[in-house]
Motif scaffolding. Structure first.
Motif, PDB file in Angstrom:
ATOM      1  N   UNK A   1      83.841 -47.877  75.725  1.00 44.23           N
ATOM      2  CA  UNK A   1      82.620 -46.816  75.817  1.00 44.23           C
ATOM      3  C   UNK A   1      83.123 -45.572  76.611  1.00 44.23           C
ATOM      4  N   UNK A   2      83.870 -45.650  77.451  1.00 47.49           N
ATOM      5  CA  UNK A   2      84.224 -44.717  78.517  1.00 47.49           C
ATOM      6  C   UNK A   2      85.395 -43.512  77.597  1.00 47.49           C
ATOM      7  N   UNK A   3      86.323 -44.760  76.999  1.00 48.14           N
ATOM      8  CA  UNK A   3      87.153 -43.994  76.184  1.00 48.14           C
ATOM      9  C   UNK A   3      86.679 -43.029  75.194  1.00 48.14           C
ATOM     10  N   UNK A   4      85.633 -43.405  74.409  1.00 46.32           N
ATOM     11  CA  UNK A   4      85.001 -42.578  73.456  1.00 46.32           C
ATOM     12  C   UNK A   4      84.264 -41.336  73.937  1.00 46.32           C
ATOM     13  N   UNK A   5      84.168 -41.266  75.358  1.00 47.95           N
ATOM     14  CA  UNK A   5      83.559 -39.825  75.741  1.00 47.95           C
ATOM     15  C   UNK A   5      84.288 -39.067  76.377  1.00 47.95           C
ATOM     16  N   UNK A   6      85.442 -39.558  77.079  1.00 48.90           N
ATOM     17  CA  UNK A   6      86.445 -39.029  77.884  1.00 48.90           C
ATOM     18  C   UNK A   6      87.287 -37.895  77.259  1.00 48.90           C
ATOM     19  N   UNK A   7      87.450 -36.873  77.691  1.00 52.42           N
ATOM     20  CA  UNK A   7      88.438 -35.815  77.125  1.00 52.42           C
ATOM     21  C   UNK A   7      89.597 -35.705  78.056  1.00 52.42           C
ATOM     22  N   UNK A   8      90.955 -35.473  77.413  1.00 56.29           N
ATOM     23  CA  UNK A   8      92.209 -35.404  78.111  1.00 56.29           C
ATOM     24  C   UNK A   8      91.977 -34.227  79.111  1.00 56.29           C
ATOM     25  N   UNK A   9      92.318 -34.328  80.344  1.00 58.15           N
ATOM     26  CA  UNK A   9      92.259 -33.406  81.333  1.00 58.15           C
ATOM     27  C   UNK A   9      90.894 -33.501  82.215  1.00 58.15           C
ATOM     28  N   UNK A  10      90.200 -34.636  81.867  1.00 63.73           N
ATOM     29  CA  UNK A  10      88.859 -34.621  82.805  1.00 63.73           C
ATOM     30  C   UNK A  10      89.415 -34.927  83.980  1.00 63.73           C
ATOM     31  N   UNK A  11      88.590 -34.350  85.046  1.00 66.62           N
ATOM     32  CA  UNK A  11      88.723 -34.413  86.566  1.00 66.62           C
ATOM     33  C   UNK A  11      88.262 -35.907  86.890  1.00 66.62           C
ATOM     34  N   UNK A  12      88.990 -36.512  87.782  1.00 69.64           N
ATOM     35  CA  UNK A  12      88.888 -37.677  88.254  1.00 69.64           C
ATOM     36  C   UNK A  12      88.824 -37.940  89.604  1.00 69.64           C
TER      37      UNK A  12
END
Lengths: 105, 236
Positions: free
Chosen positions: B212-223
């Motif tokens: 589910x998380x993978x489907x929402x996250x974009x490359x470059x997202x801040x963590x």
């Protein structure tokens, strides 16, 4: 011999659904948490509010400020220790998210 | 016993009668204990209804709970929560102490997932970003694990993705600048381990949640990774 009476049937018809509803309600809504953390730390959102406030007040890039520890204060709020580009600061924040003090260590 | 507790016991008249009080020793004890307390990772506790006490939620308790309920405790189930933050939607915020991962949504909300984090001495904190992502990632055991564990040795060239793979269904590779930190947010083949300090520093989620998380996250997202007593800081 048969003691079944219409009035009994009426109360059974009304009562059984209420009783079943009562059972299902009490079993599906737990009132207390099952797990907790061994020490009370500040919620992540409050820690980040402190970091954001420190970035503004001390003119430090928000990417260089990190909450490193936190604990609950006597007033129910939280104290959050911040690492700011090699320096330290302590932030006091209420449960409502209002920063009450912010000082460099 | 806490540092303050030890100091007050050293100050108590009954102790002073038998042991000469030395302020320097007390001060050192306070400093030592305070440092030890800071360095110690926080752990999850679970309420035991039989004894009406809170007990440490260790791997044994976690396996027992998972077998009995078929899932982790309710607090670790995925849900939408209120989350007031200045961080923009799409940011990932990890509360390693409470074993939650938040994915920031618009309108001061977030999706909260349960996670497993690094065991004692392996926890870390910092500000990094998602550098790349992979479905059903290959797992390559580190060299020291290959040396000590014959099971791992058979996968020294990489274990193909699949249900038995320790990285689970998805992996988000965490980068500091353009450099791989070696830490990942990934799935698991041990779904009972959510809520524990159990990994070598990676953030683990159950496979449904990481998908589910993978489907929402974009490359470059801040963590942003928050963890009290972290052994290491990255990106700050």
């Amino acid at each position: 011999m048969n003691s079944f009476k219409p009035r009994s049937a009426f109360f059974m018809a009304i009562g059984i659904p209420f009783a079943l509803a009562g059972c299902s309600t009490s079993s599906s809504s737990p009132t207390s948490p099952v797990v907790r953390t061994s020490e009370a730390t500040a919620p992540a959102a409050l820690q980040l509010t402190c970091a954001s406030e420190a970035a503004t007040r001390f003119a430090v890039s928000s990417d260089k400020i990190l909450p490193v520890s936190s604990r609950q204060g006597d007033d129910g709020g939280y104290l959050v220790d911040l690492s700011m580009d090699g320096q330290q600061a302590t932030c006091a924040i209420g449960e409502d998210g209002v920063v009450t003090s912010l000082e460099r260590a | 016993m806490s540092a303050l507790g030890i100091a007050s016991r050293l100050n108590s008249p009954s102790i002073r009668r038998n042991v000469p009080f030395r302020p320097a020793i007390a001060a050192l004890l306070v400093i030592f204990c305070a440092c030890a307390a800071l360095a110690q990772a926080l752990e999850t506790q679970i309420f035991d209804p039989a004894t009406r006490t809170w007990v440490t939620y260790d791997p044994r308790q976690a396996v027992k709970y998972y077998r009995a309920h078929g899932q982790t405790p309710e607090e670790f189930q995925r849900r939408i929560v209120d989350f007031k933050t200045a961080e923009k939607p799409g940011t990932i915020i990890i509360d390693g102490d409470k074993h939650f991962l938040y994915f920031v949504l618009p309108n001061f909300q977030a999706i909260r997932y349960g996670i497993g984090v690094g065991k004692e001495g392996f926890g870390w904190a910092g500000i990094v970003k998602v550098g790349r992502m992979q479905e059903w990632p290959t797992w390559t055991p580190p060299a020291e694990m290959v040396e000590r564990d014959p099971k791992a040795a058979q996968y020294k060239d990489g274990m193909p993705g699949g249900p038995e793979n320790p990285l689970g269904a998805r992996a988000l590779y965490l980068y500091e600048g353009n450099q791989d930190t070696i830490y990942r947010i990934h799935g698991t083949n041990q779904p009972w381990s959510i809520g524990l300090n159990i990994s070598s520093g990676c953030i683990r989620m159950n496979n449904d949640d990481v998908t589910d998380l993978y489907s929402r996250v974009e490359i470059g997202a801040k963590v942003i990774v928050l963890m009290q007593g972290a052994a290491l800081y990255r990106g700050v």
